[in-house]
Design a protein around this motif. Structure first.
Motif, PDB file in Angstrom:
ATOM      1  N   LYS A 167       0.830  -1.213   0.000  1.00 52.71           N
ATOM      2  CA  LYS A 167       0.000   0.000   0.000  1.00 52.71           C
ATOM      3  C   LYS A 167       0.866   1.266   0.000  1.00 52.71           C
ATOM      4  CE  LYS A 167      -4.100  -1.985   2.260  1.00 52.71           C
ATOM      5  NZ  LYS A 167      -4.958  -1.985   3.485  1.00 52.71           N
ATOM      6  N   GLU A 168       1.928   1.260   0.782  1.00 51.46           N
ATOM      7  CA  GLU A 168       2.832   2.424   0.799  1.00 51.46           C
ATOM      8  C   GLU A 168       3.452   2.673  -0.575  1.00 51.46           C
ATOM      9  OE1 GLU A 168       5.703   1.755   3.801  1.00 51.46           O
ATOM     10  OE2 GLU A 168       4.293   2.022   5.472  1.00 51.46           O
ATOM     11  N   GLU A 169       3.854   1.593  -1.219  1.00 56.19           N
ATOM     12  CA  GLU A 169       4.423   1.738  -2.565  1.00 56.19           C
ATOM     13  C   GLU A 169       3.387   2.274  -3.540  1.00 56.19           C
ATOM     14  OE1 GLU A 169       6.851  -0.991  -5.844  1.00 56.19           O
ATOM     15  OE2 GLU A 169       6.185  -1.855  -3.928  1.00 56.19           O
ATOM     16  N   ARG A 170       2.131   1.777  -3.400  1.00 52.88           N
ATOM     17  CA  ARG A 170       1.071   2.262  -4.289  1.00 52.88           C
ATOM     18  C   ARG A 170       0.775   3.736  -4.044  1.00 52.88           C
ATOM     19  NH1 ARG A 170      -4.745  -0.376  -3.523  1.00 52.88           N
ATOM     20  NH2 ARG A 170      -4.502   0.857  -1.597  1.00 52.88           N
ATOM     21  N   ASP A 171       0.785   4.144  -2.792  1.00 51.92           N
ATOM     22  CA  ASP A 171       0.521   5.552  -2.470  1.00 51.92           C
ATOM     23  C   ASP A 171       1.615   6.471  -3.041  1.00 51.92           C
ATOM     24  OD1 ASP A 171      -1.750   4.784  -1.145  1.00 51.92           O
ATOM     25  OD2 ASP A 171      -0.786   4.740   0.839  1.00 51.92           O
ATOM     26  N   SER A 172       2.864   6.045  -2.980  1.00 50.64           N
ATOM     27  CA  SER A 172       3.961   6.858  -3.543  1.00 50.64           C
ATOM     28  C   SER A 172       3.822   6.999  -5.048  1.00 50.64           C
ATOM     29  CB  SER A 172       5.316   6.225  -3.195  1.00 50.64           C
ATOM     30  OG  SER A 172       5.431   4.933  -3.787  1.00 50.64           O
ATOM     31  N   LEU A 173       3.401   5.922  -5.727  1.00 53.65           N
ATOM     32  CA  LEU A 173       3.191   6.014  -7.169  1.00 53.65           C
ATOM     33  C   LEU A 173       2.032   6.947  -7.500  1.00 53.65           C
ATOM     34  CD1 LEU A 173       3.663   2.266  -8.231  1.00 53.65           C
ATOM     35  CD2 LEU A 173       5.210   4.171  -8.647  1.00 53.65           C
ATOM     36  N   LYS A 174       1.002   6.937  -6.648  1.00 54.60           N
ATOM     37  CA  LYS A 174      -0.114   7.843  -6.887  1.00 54.60           C
ATOM     38  C   LYS A 174       0.321   9.301  -6.732  1.00 54.60           C
ATOM     39  CE  LYS A 174      -3.918   4.720  -5.630  1.00 54.60           C
ATOM     40  NZ  LYS A 174      -5.031   4.455  -4.675  1.00 54.60           N
ATOM     41  N   ARG A 175       1.164   9.583  -5.726  1.00 55.51           N
ATOM     42  CA  ARG A 175       1.642  10.958  -5.553  1.00 55.51           C
ATOM     43  C   ARG A 175       2.478  11.423  -6.746  1.00 55.51           C
ATOM     44  NH1 ARG A 175       2.338   9.161  -0.153  1.00 55.51           N
ATOM     45  NH2 ARG A 175       4.531   8.711  -0.568  1.00 55.51           N
ATOM     46  N   ILE A 176       3.312  10.520  -7.270  1.00 52.37           N
ATOM     47  CA  ILE A 176       4.109  10.874  -8.445  1.00 52.37           C
ATOM     48  C   ILE A 176       3.224  11.130  -9.649  1.00 52.37           C
ATOM     49  CG2 ILE A 176       5.806   9.971 -10.092  1.00 52.37           C
ATOM     50  CD1 ILE A 176       7.134   8.508  -7.746  1.00 52.37           C
ATOM     51  N   GLN A 177       2.170  10.342  -9.766  1.00 55.47           N
ATOM     52  CA  GLN A 177       1.276  10.520 -10.913  1.00 55.47           C
ATOM     53  C   GLN A 177       0.494  11.822 -10.812  1.00 55.47           C
ATOM     54  OE1 GLN A 177      -1.298   7.173 -11.446  1.00 55.47           O
ATOM     55  NE2 GLN A 177      -1.884   7.741 -13.548  1.00 55.47           N
ATOM     56  N   GLU A 178       0.162  12.218  -9.593  1.00 58.55           N
ATOM     57  CA  GLU A 178      -0.549  13.483  -9.421  1.00 58.55           C
ATOM     58  C   GLU A 178       0.336  14.689  -9.740  1.00 58.55           C
ATOM     59  OE1 GLU A 178      -1.949  13.390  -5.459  1.00 58.55           O
ATOM     60  OE2 GLU A 178      -3.526  11.892  -5.853  1.00 58.55           O
ATOM     61  N   ASN A 179       1.674  14.594  -9.558  1.00 57.30           N
ATOM     62  CA  ASN A 179       2.630  15.674  -9.861  1.00 57.30           C
ATOM     63  C   ASN A 179       3.551  15.236 -10.995  1.00 57.30           C
ATOM     64  OD1 ASN A 179       1.620  17.282  -7.711  1.00 57.30           O
ATOM     65  ND2 ASN A 179       2.903  16.128  -6.264  1.00 57.30           N
ATOM     66  N   PRO A 180       3.184  15.482 -12.242  1.00 58.39           N
ATOM     67  CA  PRO A 180       4.002  14.986 -13.360  1.00 58.39           C
ATOM     68  C   PRO A 180       5.372  15.660 -13.447  1.00 58.39           C
ATOM     69  CG  PRO A 180       1.938  15.973 -14.152  1.00 58.39           C
ATOM     70  CD  PRO A 180       1.980  16.156 -12.695  1.00 58.39           C
ATOM     71  N   ASN A 181       5.525  16.868 -12.865  1.00 58.24           N
ATOM     72  CA  ASN A 181       6.818  17.552 -12.954  1.00 58.24           C
ATOM     73  C   ASN A 181       7.903  16.830 -12.179  1.00 58.24           C
ATOM     74  OD1 ASN A 181       5.714  19.618 -14.498  1.00 58.24           O
ATOM     75  ND2 ASN A 181       5.070  20.764 -12.664  1.00 58.24           N
TER      76      ASN A 181
END
Length: 345
Positions: A167-181
């Motif tokens: 879940k932690e890994e999935r949450d980090s990927l979601k944060r990266i996807q929300e900030n494309p820069n």
């Protein structure tokens, strides 16, 4: 090692340590080839970069402080030759560093322009990883529930810990996807934060810790190249000043020579030139007269008899006129005397 040991012995026992008591020591002369020219002018570049990437090795010449003082007090013309050689050697080192700086900047610019992973492709990959992690998490949760129903508490706890990590890994990927820069790779981010030192050409990290920046500024390479650049400007200014002083007396001498006072013999030379000019003018007039005579000689011979005949006729008529006037005067004087003579008779 041998040179270092000899220098240490010279410092402790003197340079004349091997001379017998009844022998004279060698007189110091900075023009001898055994002394380092760079050290006499300013410093030896071989001593600046010891145990660094820019290490030049050990200098094979002698570094003597007393000889350096003699060089500073000397007035020989060879001093400027030593200074020019020092500037040439140091300038060649600075040119190498400048080429290194240019190559480093080109390298960073090239790496910043090349993107290994496009942003759209990375977002798509993150979405796929998020879906995969979600499926794994759901399957692990089901297995943990089944293990709990069966009484395998330890197995159920291990499965739940694994679910938390996913879940932690999935949450980090979601944060990266929300900030494309911020979706670029860490390697690219590190390269974009690099810069090149304008003095020594080393790579630096932008915004690095102050302690590391201070260590770089106090390092041998940075201090050495900064010292070389300052020495080039200082020695070149001395060379230009010496050349300016050497050229100034010759200019003043030429000015005095051009503005010199007239000497005693100058009036004699001027009079002689004036007389020669008058004589030349007379000679030229005589030559022109002779040329005219030669050119008009035949014409004068044909006209000569007519001119002589006219001259004789003129004299003849003038003589007749004088005789006629004389006779008239006599007749007048005779008429005036005749009454007197008749009265006396």
């Amino acid at each position: 090692m041998a040179l270092a040991a000899a220098a240490l012995l010279d410092e402790l026992m003197g340079r004349n340590r091997n001379v017998a008591p009844n022998e004279k020591g060698k007189k110091l002369n900075w023009e001898d080839s055994e002394y380092c020219k760079y050290y006499l002018v300013k410093f030896c570049p071989h001593d600046l970069f010891v145990n660094t990437r820019a290490d030049l090795g050990v200098c094979t010449k002698i570094h003597d402080e007393e000889v350096k003082k003699l060089f500073a007090e000397g007035k020989s013309f060879k001093k400027i030759l030593y200074q020019e050689e020092f500037v040439r050697f140091c300038q060649s080192m600075i040119n190498d560093v400048d080429r290194k700086i240019i190559k480093g900047k080109q390298r960073l610019e090239l790496k910043s322009q090349t993107e290994t992973i496009p942003v759209s492709a990375e977002c798509q990959r993150n979405t796929e990883e998020i879906n995969t992690l979600t499926d794994r998490i759901n399957s692990l949760v089901e297995k943990a529930e089944q293990a709990g129903y069966q009484g395998n508490v330890d197995q159920a706890q291990d499965l739940m810990k694994l679910c938390d990590k996913l879940k932690e890994e999935r949450d980090s990927l979601k944060r990266i996807q929300e900030n494309p820069n911020t979706s670029s790779s860490s390697a690219q981010v590190q390269e974009k934060q690099m810069e090149v030192c304008e003095v020594c050409g080393a790579f630096l990290i932008v915004g690095d810790a102050q302690q590391r920046i201070d260590d770089h500024l106090m390092g041998k390479q940075h201090v050495g190249f900064a010292r070389i650049k300052a020495a080039i400007q200082e020695v070149q200014a001395l060379i230009d000043n010496i050349r300016l002083k050497s050229e100034r007396p010759s200019t003043e001498t030429n000015f005095k020579f051009n503005r010199r006072e007239p000497r005693r013999g100058d009036s004699y030379h001027r009079d002689r030139d004036h007389n020669n000019g008058i004589k030349n003018n007379r000679d030229s007039r005589d030559k022109d007269r002779n040329v005219n005579r030669r050119h008009f000689g035949n014409n004068t011979s044909s006209v000569g008899p007519h001119r002589n005949r006219d001259r004789h006729s003129h004299h003849r008529h003038s003589g007749r006129d004088r005789d006629r006037d004389r006779d008239r005067n006599r007749e007048r004087s005779g008429d005036q005397q005749s009454p007197h003579h008749s009265h006396r008779r």
